[in-house]
Design a protein around this motif. Structure first.
Motif, mmCIF file in Angstrom:
data_model
loop_
_atom_site.group_PDB
_atom_site.id
_atom_site.type_symbol
_atom_site.label_atom_id
_atom_site.label_comp_id
_atom_site.label_asym_id
_atom_site.label_seq_id
_atom_site.Cartn_x
_atom_site.Cartn_y
_atom_site.Cartn_z
ATOM 1 N N GLU A 176 0.863 -1.187 0.000
ATOM 2 C CA GLU A 176 0.000 0.000 0.000
ATOM 3 C C GLU A 176 0.901 1.240 0.000
ATOM 4 O O GLU A 176 1.307 1.745 1.037
ATOM 5 C CB GLU A 176 -0.912 -0.008 1.240
ATOM 6 N N GLU A 205 1.941 -1.162 -9.389
ATOM 7 C CA GLU A 205 1.837 -1.745 -8.057
ATOM 8 C C GLU A 205 3.095 -2.550 -7.759
ATOM 9 O O GLU A 205 3.699 -3.137 -8.668
ATOM 10 C CB GLU A 205 0.612 -2.650 -7.955
ATOM 11 N N TRP A 226 -0.088 -1.681 5.832
ATOM 12 C CA TRP A 226 0.942 -1.412 4.839
ATOM 13 C C TRP A 226 0.835 -2.310 3.608
ATOM 14 O O TRP A 226 1.521 -2.078 2.620
ATOM 15 C CB TRP A 226 2.329 -1.595 5.454
ATOM 16 N N THR A 228 -1.700 -5.563 1.373
ATOM 17 C CA THR A 228 -2.799 -6.515 1.245
ATOM 18 C C THR A 228 -2.220 -7.813 0.679
ATOM 19 O O THR A 228 -1.203 -7.790 -0.025
ATOM 20 C CB THR A 228 -3.903 -6.017 0.293
ATOM 21 N N ALA A 261 -9.156 -1.821 -2.614
ATOM 22 C CA ALA A 261 -8.034 -1.111 -2.004
ATOM 23 C C ALA A 261 -7.076 -0.579 -3.068
ATOM 24 O O ALA A 261 -6.546 0.537 -2.949
ATOM 25 C CB ALA A 261 -7.293 -2.027 -1.035
ATOM 26 N N GLY A 265 -6.158 3.432 -3.832
ATOM 27 C CA GLY A 265 -4.826 4.012 -3.969
ATOM 28 C C GLY A 265 -4.698 4.862 -5.213
ATOM 29 O O GLY A 265 -4.075 5.939 -5.190
ATOM 30 N N LEU A 293 -6.801 -0.970 6.692
ATOM 31 C CA LEU A 293 -6.105 -0.149 5.703
ATOM 32 C C LEU A 293 -6.406 1.339 5.848
ATOM 33 O O LEU A 293 -5.921 2.146 5.057
ATOM 34 C CB LEU A 293 -6.493 -0.628 4.290
#
Length: 423
Positions: A176, A205, A226, A228, A261, A265, A293
């Motif tokens: 994350e 990512e 921090w 997933t 999630a 972001g 999160l």
């Protein structure tokens, strides 16, 4: 002090329940408190290798045993044939005792003892004979699936896919990056004695592969949100949708929330992001991840993607992620039992559902809005064919682009995604 239960008996009980009613083994496995790693490997291994274990049972056992004792036998055979880290003497003794401890198990225990001792003696010959069997036995997949994949991908890729599915799955973390710098996170992992590997699929990512045996909840930064637990293939659909800050975005089949999630972001906390699911237990998982999160700005709602107007009324969205229920043929490495539930009837049933969801959710788009239809399936009926037929019936939309991850090539789970835009 309560006596510790025979772990082979625990494994056999879970396998027995699966054999009896096709119940999901992972639900029972998640409740284990003792010998979790061992029982997990045995249960998943027995389920994964059913065709091999049945093939051997049919040769060596004259009268089919009661279902529970079949489960015990398979637990023993799997240990002897495929688990090099298990002491064979213990594997045989403890498995035989698991049969003895069950009502009416004395006679069955004698049969199981004889078969297991023969397997111990003849392991090399068994594995040599196995190599001469048809692909669906050799790689323990339904013959139906091996034939389909051979027609669709060719024999070499079909075999490579089956081999991929039979390997132990890795635990992969998505960093994350709005919560922690990726380099700092890696430093923290190393300080804790965890040496991660950067997954080659990382791009926008960052995905890190954990060493085997590391408990996720003990990884630094778990409570701080921090990371997933998420396979890189999940980014295929999110990359196509490309949600932007300020947009109204819907994740229509959201649980467990990894893609939600990821989209959060990309949106940097700006705009509206709605995560919907229809089951209370899955809603609970969404809320748990939302809290961990620190994504309080996400709206979580309960609703049926086949009838989203009941939840949203006249509300419209700029972008919709539609990760529909599917046959899961792209994630058979992670879901050992799923391969045995797939047949032509199930494919026809699931594609009907997929069409219903796509029809219903497409109606929620604003003018010029976009929707990504995605699955974790590798079957053309659920993917390319379905999208082509849907576009032909819906001239108000156009197909912009598709993406696909084929596990042996991508090194990820399997995935398909199609970006559709309202004209």
């Amino acid at each position: 002090m309560e006596k510790k239960r025979n772990s082979r008996l625990v494994a056999a009980e879970i396998v027995f329940e699966w054999m009896e009613d096709q119940s999901f083994p992972d639900r029972k496995l998640a409740q284990l408190k003792a010998d979790h790693a061992f029982v997990l490997e045995v249960v998943n291994g027995v389920v994964r290798n059913q065709n091999i274990l049945r093939w051997l049972e049919q040769q060596w056992v004259s009268a089919p045993p009661r279902l529970f004792f079949k489960a015990v036998l398979h637990v023993g055979l799997y240990q002897l044939l495929f688990m090099d880290n298990v002491e064979q003497y213990a594997a045989i003794n403890e498995t035989v005792n698991a049969a003895k401890d069950y009502p009416g198990g004395t006679g069955a225990a004698k049969m199981i003892n004889a078969v297991l001792r023969r397997a111990q003696r003849e392991k090399a010959q068994i594995l040599e004979a196995l190599e001469k069997q048809p692909a669906h036995i050799r790689y323990s997949h339904p013959e139906f699936l091996m034939e389909r994949w051979t027609k669709q991908y060719g024999e070499a890729d079909a075999v490579a896919l089956a081999q991929w599915n039979n390997e132990p799955p890795s635990t992969i973390l998505r960093v994350e990056q709005n919560a922690v710098d990726a380099a700092e996170f890696v430093d923290r992992l190393r300080e804790a004695g965890i040496e991660p590997l950067m997954h080659p699929y990382s791009d926008k990512e960052i995905f890190l592969v954990l060493p085997r045996g590391v408990a996720v909840r003990k990884v630094p930064g778990y409570d701080e949100g921090w990371f997933t637990v998420q396979d890189p293939a999940t980014s295929v659909s999110v990359d196509l949708l490309a949600p932007r800050p300020g947009e109204a975005v819907l994740d229509a089949c959201a649980a467990p929330g990894g893609k939600t999630a990821m989209m959060a972001g990309r949106m940097k906390g700006q705009g509206t992001l709605v995560a919907m699911d229809m089951h209370d237990d899955r809603i609970a998982v969404l809320k748990e991840n939302q809290k961990r999160l620190d994504l309080d700005w996400i709206e979580i709602v309960k609703g049926d993607a086949r009838k989203p107007e009941k939840t949203f009324g006249d509300r419209k969205f700029d972008a919709i992620l539609l990760d529909v229920p599917c046959t899961n043929t792209g994630v058979l490495k992670r879901r050992a039992d799923a391969r045995w539930r797939i047949d032509q009837e199930r494919i026809e049933t699931i594609t009907k559902l997929q069409n219903e969801i796509l029809d219903a959710c497409a109606a929620l788009l604003k003018e010029k809005g976009r929707i990504v239809y995605s699955t974790c399936s590798l079957e053309a009926e659920e993917n390319e064919d379905l999208v082509a037929r849907w576009i032909a019936k819906n001239p108000g939309f156009r197909l912009v682009k598709t993406g696909k991850a084929f596990p042996p090539d991508s090194g990820t789970d399997g995935a398909f995604a199609a970006l559709l835009r309202r004209k």
